[in-house]
Design a protein around this motif. Sequence first.
Motif, PDB file in Angstrom:
ATOM      1  N   THR A 124       5.024  11.138 -12.769  1.00 56.94           N
ATOM      2  CA  THR A 124       3.737  11.525 -12.226  1.00 56.94           C
ATOM      3  C   THR A 124       3.240  12.754 -12.974  1.00 56.94           C
ATOM      4  OG1 THR A 124       4.635  13.048 -10.568  1.00 56.94           O
ATOM      5  CG2 THR A 124       4.517  10.714  -9.968  1.00 56.94           C
ATOM      6  N   THR A 125       2.000  13.117 -12.747  1.00 53.38           N
ATOM      7  CA  THR A 125       1.441  14.297 -13.406  1.00 53.38           C
ATOM      8  C   THR A 125       2.143  15.573 -12.951  1.00 53.38           C
ATOM      9  OG1 THR A 125      -0.266  14.351 -11.681  1.00 53.38           O
ATOM     10  CG2 THR A 125      -0.832  13.275 -13.783  1.00 53.38           C
ATOM     11  N   ALA A 126       2.876  15.492 -11.821  1.00 56.37           N
ATOM     12  CA  ALA A 126       3.626  16.656 -11.329  1.00 56.37           C
ATOM     13  C   ALA A 126       5.037  16.697 -11.893  1.00 56.37           C
ATOM     14  CB  ALA A 126       3.677  16.632  -9.805  1.00 56.37           C
ATOM     15  N   GLY A 127       5.363  15.711 -12.771  1.00 58.83           N
ATOM     16  CA  GLY A 127       6.679  15.701 -13.394  1.00 58.83           C
ATOM     17  C   GLY A 127       7.750  14.988 -12.600  1.00 58.83           C
ATOM     18  N   GLN A 128       7.375  14.260 -11.551  1.00 59.15           N
ATOM     19  CA  GLN A 128       8.354  13.528 -10.751  1.00 59.15           C
ATOM     20  C   GLN A 128       8.642  12.165 -11.404  1.00 59.15           C
ATOM     21  OE1 GLN A 128       5.670  13.828  -7.318  1.00 59.15           O
ATOM     22  NE2 GLN A 128       7.400  14.634  -6.158  1.00 59.15           N
ATOM     23  N   ASP A 129       9.900  11.742 -11.360  1.00 54.54           N
ATOM     24  CA  ASP A 129      10.260  10.424 -11.878  1.00 54.54           C
ATOM     25  C   ASP A 129       9.596   9.350 -11.030  1.00 54.54           C
ATOM     26  OD1 ASP A 129      11.853  11.511 -13.854  1.00 54.54           O
ATOM     27  OD2 ASP A 129      13.669  11.472 -12.626  1.00 54.54           O
ATOM     28  N   LEU A 130       9.026   8.346 -11.713  1.00 52.76           N
ATOM     29  CA  LEU A 130       8.295   7.285 -11.028  1.00 52.76           C
ATOM     30  C   LEU A 130       8.769   5.928 -11.518  1.00 52.76           C
ATOM     31  CD1 LEU A 130       5.894   6.143  -9.315  1.00 52.76           C
ATOM     32  CD2 LEU A 130       4.477   6.435 -11.361  1.00 52.76           C
ATOM     33  N   GLU A 131       9.082   5.044 -10.575  1.00 48.80           N
ATOM     34  CA  GLU A 131       9.440   3.666 -10.905  1.00 48.80           C
ATOM     35  C   GLU A 131       8.568   2.732 -10.082  1.00 48.80           C
ATOM     36  OE1 GLU A 131      13.161   0.486 -10.619  1.00 48.80           O
ATOM     37  OE2 GLU A 131      13.546   2.644 -10.436  1.00 48.80           O
ATOM     38  N   VAL A 132       7.937   1.768 -10.736  1.00 47.50           N
ATOM     39  CA  VAL A 132       7.081   0.804 -10.052  1.00 47.50           C
ATOM     40  C   VAL A 132       7.917  -0.427  -9.726  1.00 47.50           C
ATOM     41  CG1 VAL A 132       4.984  -0.576 -10.164  1.00 47.50           C
ATOM     42  CG2 VAL A 132       5.075   1.650 -11.321  1.00 47.50           C
ATOM     43  N   VAL A 133       8.200  -0.614  -8.446  1.00 45.52           N
ATOM     44  CA  VAL A 133       8.970  -1.779  -8.008  1.00 45.52           C
ATOM     45  C   VAL A 133       8.059  -2.985  -7.877  1.00 45.52           C
ATOM     46  CG1 VAL A 133      10.482  -2.709  -6.203  1.00 45.52           C
ATOM     47  CG2 VAL A 133      10.590  -0.272  -6.797  1.00 45.52           C
ATOM     48  N   SER A 134       6.888  -2.777  -7.269  1.00 46.57           N
ATOM     49  CA  SER A 134       5.887  -3.839  -7.122  1.00 46.57           C
ATOM     50  C   SER A 134       4.505  -3.224  -7.261  1.00 46.57           C
ATOM     51  CB  SER A 134       6.021  -4.524  -5.761  1.00 46.57           C
ATOM     52  OG  SER A 134       4.926  -5.403  -5.522  1.00 46.57           O
ATOM     53  N   SER A 135       3.659  -3.849  -8.073  1.00 48.63           N
ATOM     54  CA  SER A 135       2.305  -3.323  -8.273  1.00 48.63           C
ATOM     55  C   SER A 135       1.402  -3.615  -7.084  1.00 48.63           C
ATOM     56  CB  SER A 135       1.696  -3.912  -9.548  1.00 48.63           C
ATOM     57  OG  SER A 135       1.684  -5.333  -9.488  1.00 48.63           O
ATOM     58  N   GLY A 136       1.848  -4.475  -6.159  1.00 50.50           N
ATOM     59  CA  GLY A 136       1.051  -4.802  -4.986  1.00 50.50           C
ATOM     60  C   GLY A 136       0.141  -5.990  -5.225  1.00 50.50           C
ATOM     61  N   THR A 137      -0.675  -6.283  -4.236  1.00 48.49           N
ATOM     62  CA  THR A 137      -1.618  -7.399  -4.291  1.00 48.49           C
ATOM     63  C   THR A 137      -3.028  -6.851  -4.462  1.00 48.49           C
ATOM     64  OG1 THR A 137      -0.211  -8.713  -2.811  1.00 48.49           O
ATOM     65  CG2 THR A 137      -2.497  -9.425  -3.083  1.00 48.49           C
ATOM     66  N   GLN A 138      -3.751  -7.358  -5.451  1.00 54.24           N
ATOM     67  CA  GLN A 138      -5.089  -6.823  -5.715  1.00 54.24           C
ATOM     68  C   GLN A 138      -6.028  -7.138  -4.560  1.00 54.24           C
ATOM     69  OE1 GLN A 138      -6.726  -7.779  -9.549  1.00 54.24           O
ATOM     70  NE2 GLN A 138      -8.403  -6.317  -9.320  1.00 54.24           N
ATOM     71  N   ASN A 139      -6.801  -6.149  -4.174  1.00 56.03           N
ATOM     72  CA  ASN A 139      -7.767  -6.273  -3.091  1.00 56.03           C
ATOM     73  C   ASN A 139      -9.167  -6.366  -3.676  1.00 56.03           C
ATOM     74  OD1 ASN A 139      -9.205  -6.073  -0.653  1.00 56.03           O
ATOM     75  ND2 ASN A 139      -9.175  -3.839  -0.734  1.00 56.03           N
ATOM     76  N   PHE A 140      -9.844  -7.495  -3.461  1.00 50.60           N
ATOM     77  CA  PHE A 140     -11.181  -7.693  -4.000  1.00 50.60           C
ATOM     78  C   PHE A 140     -12.255  -7.352  -2.976  1.00 50.60           C
ATOM     79  CE2 PHE A 140      -8.410 -10.479  -6.488  1.00 50.60           C
ATOM     80  CZ  PHE A 140      -8.779 -10.143  -7.775  1.00 50.60           C
ATOM     81  N   ASP A 141     -11.855  -6.787  -1.858  1.00 50.90           N
ATOM     82  CA  ASP A 141     -12.790  -6.396  -0.811  1.00 50.90           C
ATOM     83  C   ASP A 141     -12.881  -4.875  -0.788  1.00 50.90           C
ATOM     84  OD1 ASP A 141     -14.491  -6.521   1.368  1.00 50.90           O
ATOM     85  OD2 ASP A 141     -13.291  -7.992   2.430  1.00 50.90           O
ATOM     86  N   SER A 142     -13.485  -4.324   0.257  1.00 51.37           N
ATOM     87  CA  SER A 142     -13.556  -2.870   0.392  1.00 51.37           C
ATOM     88  C   SER A 142     -12.167  -2.313   0.642  1.00 51.37           C
ATOM     89  CB  SER A 142     -14.483  -2.510   1.564  1.00 51.37           C
ATOM     90  OG  SER A 142     -14.005  -3.103   2.767  1.00 51.37           O
TER      91      SER A 142
END
Length: 276
Positions: free
Chosen positions: A22-40
Amino acid sequence: MTEDYLHYVWRQKQIEIQGLQTTAGQDLEVVSSGTQNFDSGPDFQMGEILISGQKWVGNIEIHLKASDWFRHGHQHDPAYESVILHVVYEADQEVQLSNGEVIPTLELKGILDEYPYWRYEQLVQSKGFIPCQPLWSSVNSEKRTLWIQRMGVERFQKWSDRIGDSVSSMDSPETWAYHWVARALGLTKNSEPMLELARRIPLSMAKRHADRQDQLLALFLGTAGWLNEKPADEYQRTLKREFDHLRVKYSLTPMEPVQWKTFRLRPGSLPILRIV
């Protein structure tokens, strides 16, 4: 660079998910990018990440610049309070939730391979019905056939695994059917909230009131959060009184209105009508 392309990059996992920070220098791992939301609401829902080994599950918002968070007015929208990660091309400003908590931010500038972006732009600007159609003939016919077959098998396997996992976690096939019928009634935009509603109202609870339509309506509409407003007429007052009783009896917790999607829906697809 466009925000739509960043959505594509995130959805298709076109970045290296290991060794991120992250921009704060924390280690980041993406396990799941999630489901795209095409609504609000946030761009991706139910994403899963690890920050310094701590697991987070929630929504992910994507912008070209971090300051777009304020330009788009997200600081005033409660739907964005559950954002766990802010993915931006350029982190030009720190972003906080209403409680003052800084949202972890991933800056893509410098780690994103930008060459594919120009190919992406060519496809997006294509006037053809299928953007990649001119390239189709350049692919070996045997490779095309294998590719189509593989996609079919992967899709079948994905749903087979999902259904199999859900069946094994239920106490009976009847409960499984109840949950999946609820999910189907939510159509595309409200399938997950409808499934959550079914989880909050067990089938056994609904059966106790099967002979009283007014109690069933109060039970489902109230738990869905649609009876929170001040009643407009006697019928709504009756339903609210009924739900207030059932809420105490079963220790029910109503859902939040922001969980339901109503933007750009045909009248027949509105969640309140699907519930009824």
